[in-house]
Enzyme design. Structure first.
Site, PDB file in Angstrom:
ATOM      1  N   PRO A   1       0.827  -1.212   0.000  1.00 50.35           N
ATOM      2  CA  PRO A   1       0.000   0.000   0.000  1.00 50.35           C
ATOM      3  C   PRO A   1       0.858   1.258   0.000  1.00 50.35           C
ATOM      4  O   PRO A   1       1.824   1.360   0.760  1.00 50.35           O
ATOM      5  CB  PRO A   1      -0.804  -0.126   1.297  1.00 50.35           C
ATOM      6  CG  PRO A   1      -0.904  -1.592   1.518  1.00 50.35           C
ATOM      7  CD  PRO A   1       0.408  -2.167   1.030  1.00 50.35           C
ATOM      8  N   CYS A   2       0.508   2.196  -0.878  1.00 54.09           N
ATOM      9  CA  CYS A   2       1.390   3.342  -1.122  1.00 54.09           C
ATOM     10  C   CYS A   2       1.047   4.572  -0.294  1.00 54.09           C
ATOM     11  O   CYS A   2       1.799   5.546  -0.289  1.00 54.09           O
ATOM     12  CB  CYS A   2       1.350   3.717  -2.607  1.00 54.09           C
ATOM     13  SG  CYS A   2      -0.290   4.212  -3.184  1.00 54.09           S
ATOM     14  N   GLN A   3      -0.085   4.559   0.415  1.00 55.06           N
ATOM     15  CA  GLN A   3      -0.528   5.771   1.090  1.00 55.06           C
ATOM     16  C   GLN A   3       0.496   6.373   2.052  1.00 55.06           C
ATOM     17  O   GLN A   3       0.581   7.597   2.174  1.00 55.06           O
ATOM     18  CB  GLN A   3      -1.853   5.519   1.835  1.00 55.06           C
ATOM     19  CG  GLN A   3      -3.056   5.357   0.923  1.00 55.06           C
ATOM     20  CD  GLN A   3      -3.215   3.938   0.407  1.00 55.06           C
ATOM     21  OE1 GLN A   3      -2.347   3.091   0.616  1.00 55.06           O
ATOM     22  NE2 GLN A   3      -4.322   3.662  -0.262  1.00 55.06           N
TER      23      GLN A   3
ATOM     24  N   PHE B   1       3.481   6.946   1.694  1.00 59.52           N
ATOM     25  CA  PHE B   1       4.522   7.707   1.009  1.00 59.52           C
ATOM     26  C   PHE B   1       3.977   8.768   0.063  1.00 59.52           C
ATOM     27  O   PHE B   1       4.727   9.412  -0.656  1.00 59.52           O
ATOM     28  CB  PHE B   1       5.434   6.742   0.243  1.00 59.52           C
ATOM     29  CG  PHE B   1       5.940   5.624   1.108  1.00 59.52           C
ATOM     30  CD1 PHE B   1       6.932   5.850   2.051  1.00 59.52           C
ATOM     31  CD2 PHE B   1       5.399   4.356   1.007  1.00 59.52           C
ATOM     32  CE1 PHE B   1       7.381   4.824   2.868  1.00 59.52           C
ATOM     33  CE2 PHE B   1       5.828   3.327   1.816  1.00 59.52           C
ATOM     34  CZ  PHE B   1       6.832   3.562   2.751  1.00 59.52           C
TER      35      PHE B   1
END
Length: 375
Positions: free
Chosen positions: A97-99, A101
């Site tokens: 999950p990228c949230q 960054f």
């Protein structure tokens, strides 16, 4: 290579070892679908999201699925899959999950436990030493240093210690055939020699123009806000309801890229009528309440990609936001790919997915790399 199927899938010469994919943050299956189209076997998938699991298993019924957190995962949990694919190359995907960054993330880095996920993925890589590793995330992942709890420097060091050759950088999904503007960080790693990020296939530096919204969705049947298409030939073609005022707003927006600059002042949301300290009007997010342009790629899809008020997600000419199927096409999913869950959940799954066209290009690069190994 033997050739191509009519759906564009690359066929592998099975006299050689194939690549089996272990997708550790699979979501609904964007990476897996792209790699599958490139000719790989999707052997194993892991995700803790129940709706994503239901979508993934519906579309990849023969893949071994695990819904454990990677923090609790051991090699024993997927040893039977490793054994089943013992004669193939192994590719481990770590598209966490990228949230944590993203620029929009307001949580303290120390508080967001998702920052550790790449580290846990690194532990699995260290134990199994797969032939290849693929990571996709937001631009900026690689810029967060150790002292700010960034996991990438240690992950890169680990790969070097394990004798992987690596290539990483920021790429644009539209450069690889996605009908959507989306910049992403990718890393490709190999224990079989030097590997590189593939050259763009679309856009100004190639002979193939960018895919546009028109290319992606123009042929879909017209529907109204709140309607689900009744035909069996198009899955998930369902649009969210619009409030009475939002219906007025989109009707007041010119076709093909129009937005709130077309509206009479009475239709402006209150947040856009506030004035700043210097007396100027608060401009807000310019894409909100906007229609997509036909002849351009779409703006980057988010987890609210079917919501008219949350971005430039209005249909170019119909008075509604884009449907689930239209959002799926803009992410590169084929029409046989069926999503499960409620409307908001399906939008979240699609917005979180790795663009299928981007994954396809990266998958083809790994296969090209294998062919080079075999001379």
């Amino acid at each position: 290579m033997d050739g191509h199927h009519c759906d564009g899938t690359v066929m592998i010469n099975h006299d050689k070892k194939n690549i089996s994919v272990f997708d550790f943050f699979c979501g609904c299956g964007g990476t897996s679908r792209g790699f599958q189209k490139a000719g790989m076997d999707i052997a194993f998938a892991l995700d803790v999201d129940k709706d994503a699991k239901n979508t993934f298993t519906k579309n990849f019924p023969s893949t071994d699925f695990c819904d454990k957190s990677i923090k609790k995962l051991t090699v024993l949990d997927f040893q039977h899959t490793l054994d089943k694919y013992k004669d193939s190359y192994k590719l481990f995907c770590g598209c966490a999950p990228c949230q944590p960054f993203t620029k929009q993330n307001t949580e303290s880095p120390k508080q967001d436990e998702r920052k550790d996920l790449l580290t846990y993925f690194g532990t699995i890589v260290k134990e199994c030493e797969p032939d290849f590793v693929f990571v996709e995330n937001v631009p900026g992942l690689q810029k967060v240093p150790n002292h700010k709890h960034g996991p990438f420097p240690a992950f890169e060091e680990l790969l070097h210690k394990l004798n992987y050759q690596i290539a990483y950088g920021v790429v644009a999904a539209q450069d690889y055939g996605a009908p959507q503007l989306r910049r992403r960080f990718v890393l490709l790693a190999s224990r079989h020699g030097e590997i590189s990020i593939p050259e763009p296939t679309h856009g100004k530096d190639s002979d193939t123009p960018y895919k546009t919204v028109y290319d992606a969705i123009a042929d879909l049947p017209a529907i109204t806000a709140g309607e689900s298409y009744a035909g069996n030939n198009v899955l998930n073609h369902r649009a969210a309801m619009l409030s009475e005022i939002n219906l007025e707003r989109i009707k007041a927006s010119t076709h093909d890229g129009g937005g709130r600059n077309n509206w009479p002042r009475a239709l402006w949301p209150e947040c856009y009528t506030r004035t700043n300290e210097d007396g100027t009007t608060h401009s807000g997010h310019t894409d909100c309440y906007g229609r997509l342009w036909w002849k351009k790629p779409a703006t980057g899809l988010t987890t609210r990609c079917i919501s008219y008020s949350n971005g430039r997600f209005g249909h170019p000419v119909q008075d509604r936001a884009i449907s689930v199927r239209e959002a799926a096409r803009l992410q590169g999913f084929d029409d046989t790919f069926e999503f499960t869950g409620n409307l908001n959940s399906m939008a979240r799954q699609i917005g979180n997915a790795v663009p299928v066209d981007l994954a396809f290009a990266m998958g083809k690069q790994f296969i090209k790399h294998i062919e080079a190994i075999h001379g």
